[in-house]
Design a protein around this motif. Structure first.
Motif, PDB file in Angstrom:
ATOM      1  N   ARG A   1       0.829  -1.207   0.000  1.00 56.99           N
ATOM      2  CA  ARG A   1       0.000   0.000   0.000  1.00 56.99           C
ATOM      3  C   ARG A   1       0.863   1.255   0.000  1.00 56.99           C
ATOM      4  O   ARG A   1       0.567   2.230  -0.700  1.00 56.99           O
ATOM      5  N   LEU A   2       1.939   1.241   0.784  1.00 57.78           N
ATOM      6  CA  LEU A   2       2.840   2.398   0.829  1.00 57.78           C
ATOM      7  C   LEU A   2       3.523   2.617  -0.516  1.00 57.78           C
ATOM      8  O   LEU A   2       3.692   3.756  -0.964  1.00 57.78           O
ATOM      9  N   ALA A   3       3.912   1.532  -1.155  1.00 56.39           N
ATOM     10  CA  ALA A   3       4.575   1.644  -2.457  1.00 56.39           C
ATOM     11  C   ALA A   3       3.623   2.217  -3.503  1.00 56.39           C
ATOM     12  O   ALA A   3       3.999   3.090  -4.301  1.00 56.39           O
ATOM     13  N   VAL A   4       2.392   1.730  -3.500  1.00 53.04           N
ATOM     14  CA  VAL A   4       1.395   2.222  -4.459  1.00 53.04           C
ATOM     15  C   VAL A   4       1.126   3.708  -4.242  1.00 53.04           C
ATOM     16  O   VAL A   4       0.929   4.470  -5.194  1.00 53.04           O
ATOM     17  N   ALA A   5       1.156   4.127  -2.969  1.00 57.39           N
ATOM     18  CA  ALA A   5       0.907   5.530  -2.639  1.00 57.39           C
ATOM     19  C   ALA A   5       2.131   6.407  -2.854  1.00 57.39           C
ATOM     20  O   ALA A   5       2.065   7.625  -2.650  1.00 57.39           O
ATOM     21  N   GLY A   6       3.245   5.801  -3.244  1.00 61.71           N
ATOM     22  CA  GLY A   6       4.464   6.573  -3.474  1.00 61.71           C
ATOM     23  C   GLY A   6       5.106   7.074  -2.202  1.00 61.71           C
ATOM     24  O   GLY A   6       5.720   8.147  -2.196  1.00 61.71           O
ATOM     25  N   ARG A   7       5.018   6.281  -1.125  1.00 59.63           N
ATOM     26  CA  ARG A   7       5.542   6.707   0.173  1.00 59.63           C
ATOM     27  C   ARG A   7       6.570   5.725   0.745  1.00 59.63           C
ATOM     28  O   ARG A   7       6.860   5.751   1.925  1.00 59.63           O
ATOM     29  N   LEU A   8       7.120   4.872  -0.104  1.00 64.64           N
ATOM     30  CA  LEU A   8       8.033   3.843   0.381  1.00 64.64           C
ATOM     31  C   LEU A   8       9.432   4.024  -0.180  1.00 64.64           C
ATOM     32  O   LEU A   8       9.616   4.215  -1.391  1.00 64.64           O
ATOM     33  N   ASP A   9      10.422   3.967   0.712  1.00 63.09           N
ATOM     34  CA  ASP A   9      11.843   3.950   0.337  1.00 63.09           C
ATOM     35  C   ASP A   9      12.232   5.105  -0.581  1.00 63.09           C
ATOM     36  O   ASP A   9      12.970   4.933  -1.563  1.00 63.09           O
ATOM     37  N   LEU A  10      11.755   6.292  -0.263  1.00 60.93           N
ATOM     38  CA  LEU A  10      12.076   7.469  -1.072  1.00 60.93           C
ATOM     39  C   LEU A  10      13.444   8.038  -0.743  1.00 60.93           C
ATOM     40  O   LEU A  10      14.108   8.595  -1.605  1.00 60.93           O
ATOM     41  N   ASP A  11      13.860   7.886   0.519  1.00 65.75           N
ATOM     42  CA  ASP A  11      15.172   8.381   0.941  1.00 65.75           C
ATOM     43  C   ASP A  11      16.173   7.233   0.833  1.00 65.75           C
ATOM     44  O   ASP A  11      16.369   6.460   1.776  1.00 65.75           O
ATOM     45  N   HIS A  12      16.792   7.109  -0.312  1.00 64.06           N
ATOM     46  CA  HIS A  12      17.687   5.969  -0.562  1.00 64.06           C
ATOM     47  C   HIS A  12      18.913   5.991   0.347  1.00 64.06           C
ATOM     48  O   HIS A  12      19.410   4.931   0.750  1.00 64.06           O
ATOM     49  N   ALA A  13      19.394   7.180   0.664  1.00 61.11           N
ATOM     50  CA  ALA A  13      20.577   7.279   1.526  1.00 61.11           C
ATOM     51  C   ALA A  13      20.251   6.777   2.929  1.00 61.11           C
ATOM     52  O   ALA A  13      21.052   6.055   3.547  1.00 61.11           O
ATOM     53  N   LEU A  14      19.093   7.166   3.450  1.00 58.64           N
ATOM     54  CA  LEU A  14      18.698   6.712   4.785  1.00 58.64           C
ATOM     55  C   LEU A  14      18.484   5.207   4.804  1.00 58.64           C
ATOM     56  O   LEU A  14      18.913   4.524   5.737  1.00 58.64           O
ATOM     57  N   LEU A  15      17.857   4.683   3.768  1.00 67.30           N
ATOM     58  CA  LEU A  15      17.625   3.243   3.701  1.00 67.30           C
ATOM     59  C   LEU A  15      18.944   2.479   3.677  1.00 67.30           C
ATOM     60  O   LEU A  15      19.106   1.477   4.389  1.00 67.30           O
TER      61      LEU A  15
END
Length: 208
Positions: free
Chosen positions: A49-63
């Motif tokens: 659901r988060l991925a579909v909403a465009g809210r997942l793993d956006l900060d690649h450096a933090l991940l």
């Protein structure tokens, strides 16, 4: 503060190769595979659901930073509990998801991007935050919680895990009765997390 100083004195010598410091329960009800499968399904539904909403793993450096710290913590987890070698750890970062940091059975973690930015932790501090969440998994706190909940619901000893978990999710009364165990598990995760972080070479005072 005295309690933390005592823990530090106990933990630091362990870095030189002493015996494992932690003990874990082996009297829990329900199969670990059942609990982990349920958690994995719920976790991946949320991740989707988060991925579909465009809210997942956006900060690649933090991940990448989080995954790198967890990689450093894993050997300590396996040292203290060899069965941890079978845990398929998974972690994601979410944005605008009303999340601080959480862990689910089977090694599924989710970290809120805004939360991390709000506290601006050093690597040592972030490592202890992650170690706390990993500790919940190592101690099988979800399974322990359901095991104990059986004593507070009707016909609890005859009900399966899914039924007990549904009761925990829906019943405020049951949640209130389980509050003391919840608090105990949080304190235990602090202790276990401290040991994991110290074994992994992170600055012990960062835990505070």
């Amino acid at each position: 503060m005295k309690r933390w100083l005592m823990i530090i004195l106990l933990a630091i010598p362990a870095l030189a190769g002493a015996q494992p410091l932690l003990e874990f329960r082996h009297d829990l009800a329900f199969q670990a595979t059942t609990v982990n499968a349920f958690a994995s399904r719920v976790y991946h539904e949320r991740i989707k659901r988060l991925a579909v909403a465009g809210r997942l793993d956006l900060d690649h450096a933090l991940l990448a930073r989080i995954r790198g710290l967890m990689a450093r913590l894993c050997p300590a987890a396996e040292y203290e509990r060899p069965a941890a070698k079978r845990i398929a750890w998974e972690v994601h970062v979410c944005r605008d998801c009303d999340e601080n940091a959480s862990a689910m059975a089977g090694g599924k973690l989710l970290v809120g991007e805004e939360f991390i930015k709000s506290i601006s932790p050093s690597d040592d501090e972030l490592a202890y935050l992650l170690a706390h969440e990993m500790a919940h998994v190592l101690a099988e706190h979800t399974r322990e919680f359901a095991t104990t909940a059986r004593y507070f619901v009707g016909m609890g000893m005859k009900r399966d895990y899914t039924d007990i978990q549904h009761e925990l999710d829906e019943s405020l009364g049951l949640q209130l009765r389980m509050a003391p165990l919840y608090k105990q598990q949080e304190l235990e995760a602090d202790y276990i997390g401290f040991i994991l972080g110290a074994r992994s070479g992170f600055e012990p005072t960062a835990m505070l």
